[in-house]
Design a protein around this motif. Structure first.
Motif, short mmCIF file in Angstrom:
data_model
loop_
_atom_site.label_atom_id
_atom_site.label_comp_id
_atom_site.label_asym_id
_atom_site.label_seq_id
_atom_site.Cartn_x
_atom_site.Cartn_y
_atom_site.Cartn_z
N GLU A 1 0.80 -1.21 0.00
CA GLU A 1 0.00 0.00 0.00
C GLU A 1 0.84 1.27 0.00
O GLU A 1 0.63 2.16 -0.82
CB GLU A 1 -0.95 -0.01 1.21
CG GLU A 1 -2.11 -0.96 1.06
CD GLU A 1 -3.06 -0.56 -0.05
OE1 GLU A 1 -3.71 0.49 0.05
OE2 GLU A 1 -3.16 -1.30 -1.02
N THR A 2 1.77 1.35 0.94
CA THR A 2 2.58 2.57 1.02
C THR A 2 3.54 2.69 -0.15
O THR A 2 3.56 3.69 -0.87
CB THR A 2 3.37 2.61 2.34
OG1 THR A 2 2.45 2.58 3.43
CG2 THR A 2 4.21 3.87 2.43
N SER A 3 4.32 1.65 -0.37
CA SER A 3 5.39 1.75 -1.37
C SER A 3 4.86 1.89 -2.79
O SER A 3 5.33 2.74 -3.56
CB SER A 3 6.32 0.53 -1.27
OG SER A 3 6.95 0.51 -0.01
N ALA A 4 3.89 1.06 -3.17
CA ALA A 4 3.39 1.11 -4.55
C ALA A 4 2.73 2.45 -4.84
O ALA A 4 2.97 3.07 -5.89
CB ALA A 4 2.40 -0.03 -4.79
N ASN A 5 1.90 2.92 -3.92
CA ASN A 5 1.23 4.20 -4.15
C ASN A 5 2.19 5.37 -4.10
O ASN A 5 2.05 6.34 -4.85
CB ASN A 5 0.10 4.39 -3.13
CG ASN A 5 -1.15 3.64 -3.53
OD1 ASN A 5 -1.90 4.09 -4.37
ND2 ASN A 5 -1.35 2.47 -2.95
N MET A 6 3.20 5.29 -3.23
CA MET A 6 4.16 6.38 -3.15
C MET A 6 5.07 6.42 -4.37
O MET A 6 5.42 7.49 -4.85
CB MET A 6 4.99 6.27 -1.87
CG MET A 6 4.30 6.83 -0.64
SD MET A 6 3.81 8.58 -0.81
CE MET A 6 5.38 9.34 -1.21
N LEU A 7 5.48 5.27 -4.88
CA LEU A 7 6.32 5.27 -6.07
C LEU A 7 5.59 5.87 -7.26
O LEU A 7 6.15 6.65 -8.04
CB LEU A 7 6.79 3.85 -6.40
CG LEU A 7 7.88 3.27 -5.49
CD1 LEU A 7 8.09 1.78 -5.77
CD2 LEU A 7 9.19 4.04 -5.64
N GLY A 8 4.30 5.53 -7.40
CA GLY A 8 3.52 6.08 -8.50
C GLY A 8 3.15 7.53 -8.30
O GLY A 8 3.43 8.40 -9.15
N THR A 9 2.54 7.85 -7.16
CA THR A 9 2.06 9.20 -6.92
C THR A 9 3.22 10.17 -6.67
O THR A 9 3.16 11.34 -7.06
CB THR A 9 1.08 9.23 -5.73
OG1 THR A 9 0.13 8.16 -5.89
CG2 THR A 9 0.33 10.54 -5.65
N GLY A 10 4.29 9.68 -6.04
CA GLY A 10 5.47 10.52 -5.82
C GLY A 10 6.12 10.92 -7.13
O GLY A 10 6.54 12.08 -7.31
N THR A 11 6.22 9.97 -8.07
CA THR A 11 6.76 10.30 -9.39
C THR A 11 5.88 11.34 -10.08
O THR A 11 6.38 12.31 -10.67
CB THR A 11 6.85 9.03 -10.26
OG1 THR A 11 7.71 8.08 -9.63
CG2 THR A 11 7.39 9.36 -11.65
N PHE A 12 4.58 11.17 -9.99
CA PHE A 12 3.63 12.11 -10.59
C PHE A 12 3.83 13.51 -10.01
O PHE A 12 3.92 14.51 -10.74
CB PHE A 12 2.20 11.61 -10.33
CG PHE A 12 1.11 12.40 -10.99
CD1 PHE A 12 1.33 13.16 -12.14
CD2 PHE A 12 -0.17 12.39 -10.46
CE1 PHE A 12 0.32 13.88 -12.74
CE2 PHE A 12 -1.21 13.10 -11.06
CZ PHE A 12 -0.95 13.85 -12.20
N ALA A 13 3.95 13.59 -8.68
CA ALA A 13 4.12 14.89 -8.03
C ALA A 13 5.42 15.57 -8.46
O ALA A 13 5.45 16.78 -8.72
CB ALA A 13 4.08 14.73 -6.51
N LEU A 14 6.49 14.81 -8.57
CA LEU A 14 7.78 15.38 -8.97
C LEU A 14 7.75 15.84 -10.44
O LEU A 14 8.31 16.88 -10.78
CB LEU A 14 8.91 14.38 -8.74
CG LEU A 14 9.30 14.15 -7.27
CD1 LEU A 14 10.28 12.99 -7.16
CD2 LEU A 14 9.89 15.41 -6.65
N LEU A 15 7.09 15.06 -11.29
CA LEU A 15 6.99 15.45 -12.70
C LEU A 15 6.15 16.72 -12.86
O LEU A 15 6.34 17.47 -13.82
CB LEU A 15 6.40 14.31 -13.53
CG LEU A 15 7.29 13.08 -13.70
CD1 LEU A 15 6.55 11.98 -14.46
CD2 LEU A 15 8.60 13.44 -14.42
N CYS A 16 5.24 16.95 -11.90
CA CYS A 16 4.42 18.16 -11.94
C CYS A 16 5.10 19.34 -11.25
O CYS A 16 4.56 20.45 -11.25
CB CYS A 16 3.06 17.90 -11.28
SG CYS A 16 1.97 16.82 -12.23
#
Length: 396
Positions: A238-253
């Motif tokens: 839950e934490t790692s999968a969502n953070m890897l995806g959403t964290g990448t999205f946030a950094l790209l934005c």
């Protein structure tokens, strides 16, 4: 603080932006940080939105994490008459001293030293996953080809899932964190069946993995070990999968923040903590009062359920300066994304390594990584306890 309004609110869910929690949470935090909350099914409990009140609830012995007392502030109401007690070994939903016993047995398996020993294996898993993503070619869904496979493979390594079972294991574990209720229910049955069989195999043929260690070195029975294996799998995903995806999205934005991370690799540990605080993908956690208690001047009666809003607490300006800004160079110490108190995530060290190595390797391997669709077209997962990206189309 003023007295909480007599009319209860419902949990605000309409978000203010892609990465911002509902604006209503900030209003409540300012005026009524401990306020009445209407739960599905009619129960009236409490909503906590300030950082101080959240910490108070999560450390107060009057509040229980037990499964049979649990109510959720969203979704279908839970019938208290049909509530099942916490299964043996599922220590996340236990109180001391039962929780303490299980946690103590596992604590030695998650020390900083042991996590450092896993770094090389985790780095290899990340590199192999990125190799496979590169072979697929641009564009790809980063969730499907990176964010989900990495923690799944790490958990296989940790729990000792045999190589020949990994494709099957990953299929069910990925379905488990999906959004289709019937598939999730079937995955729950399948993963528990698989985990029980795996525990029995570890007793018969022990190897160098956590389940084998627990089977050989503790008095835990097969049911307890199955629950622990299941809990580690879910928490690890839950934490790692969502953070890897959403964290990448946030950094790209936020190209200015991504540039800071790329320019100075030593920033990454702070960046990971800041992303955890800023995104707060876990929307809430709940506790039930087993005796009367007082939080921030509000009297909470035994039997009342308290929902702690993690995004609201992590955006509290009394704890974090300019909290609505993503700043990868700030110290985000004290964020509540891994919980707080006796139930603070036991595997947070592992998750931090996955994110630190994962983000670093991703942006080094694909220096021109960018969104393949406009940000507003990225589908978000916003209908449950976890907020994140369903899919993240990227190109390079």
């Amino acid at each position: 603080m003023t007295e909480a309004p007599a009319t209860p609110v419902t949990l605000p869910t309409e978000r203010s932006g892609l990465f911002d929690p509902p604006a209503r949470l900030a209003e409540l935090r300012e005026r009524h940080p401990v306020t009445r909350l209407q739960y599905p099914g009619g129960h009236v409990g409490w909503l906590v939105t300030s950082h101080a009140a959240a910490r108070a609830v999560l450390t107060h012995p009057a509040f229980s994490a037990r499964l049979e007392l649990k109510r959720l502030p969203v979704g279908q109401p839970i019938d208290p008459e049909k509530a099942q007690p916490t299964p043996p070994g599922y220590f996340l939903a236990m109180d001391p001293p039962d929780h303490t016993r299980y946690r103590r047995l596992l604590a030695g398996r998650f020390t900083a030293r042991r996590m450092r020993e896993l770094e090389t294996k985790i780095g290899d898993i990340i590199a192999e996953t990125l190799d496979e993503m590169a072979k697929v070619g641009s564009p790809v869904d980063l969730v499907q080809h990176f964010a989900l496979p990495v923690p799944s493979r790490v958990m296989c390594e940790l729990l000792g899932v045999p190589y020949e079972d990994r494709a099957h294991f990953q299929r069910i574990s990925e379905a488990l964190v999906g959004i289709e209720a019937d598939k999730v229910e079937q995955a729950f049955i399948e993963i528990n069946t698989y985990m029980y069989q795996l525990v029995q195999r570890k007793r018969a043929e022990p190897a160098d993995d956590m389940l084998s260690e627990l089977a050989a070195q503790t008095d835990l029975n097969d049911i307890e070990l199955t629950s622990i294996g299941f809990l580690l799998l879910v928490a690890g995903h839950e934490t790692s999968a969502n953070m890897l995806g959403t964290g990448t999205f946030a950094l790209l934005c936020a190209p200015d923040q991504l540039a800071k991370v790329r320019a100075d690799p030593t920033v990454m540990p702070k960046a990971v903590d800041e992303l955890l605080r800023y995104l707060s993908i876990g929307q809430f956690t709940t506790r039930t009062a087993v005796e009367d208690a007082e939080i921030e001047g509000q009297s909470i009666k035994a039997g009342e359920v308290v929902t702690v809003s993690v995004p609201a607490a992590n955006r509290d300006p009394k704890q974090f300066a300019d909290p609505d800004k993503l700043d990868v160079t700030r110290s985000s110490a004290g964020h509540l994304s891994f919980g707080h108190g006796v139930h603070q995530c036991i595997g947070q060290g592992l998750a931090l390594i996955e994110m630190r190595l994962g983000f670093t390797a991703l942006f080094e391997r694909f220096p021109t990584l960018s969104l393949a669709v406009p940000a507003e077209e990225v589908p978000m997962r916003a209908d449950g306890q976890i907020y994140g990206v369903r899919r993240l189309p990227v190109s390079w």
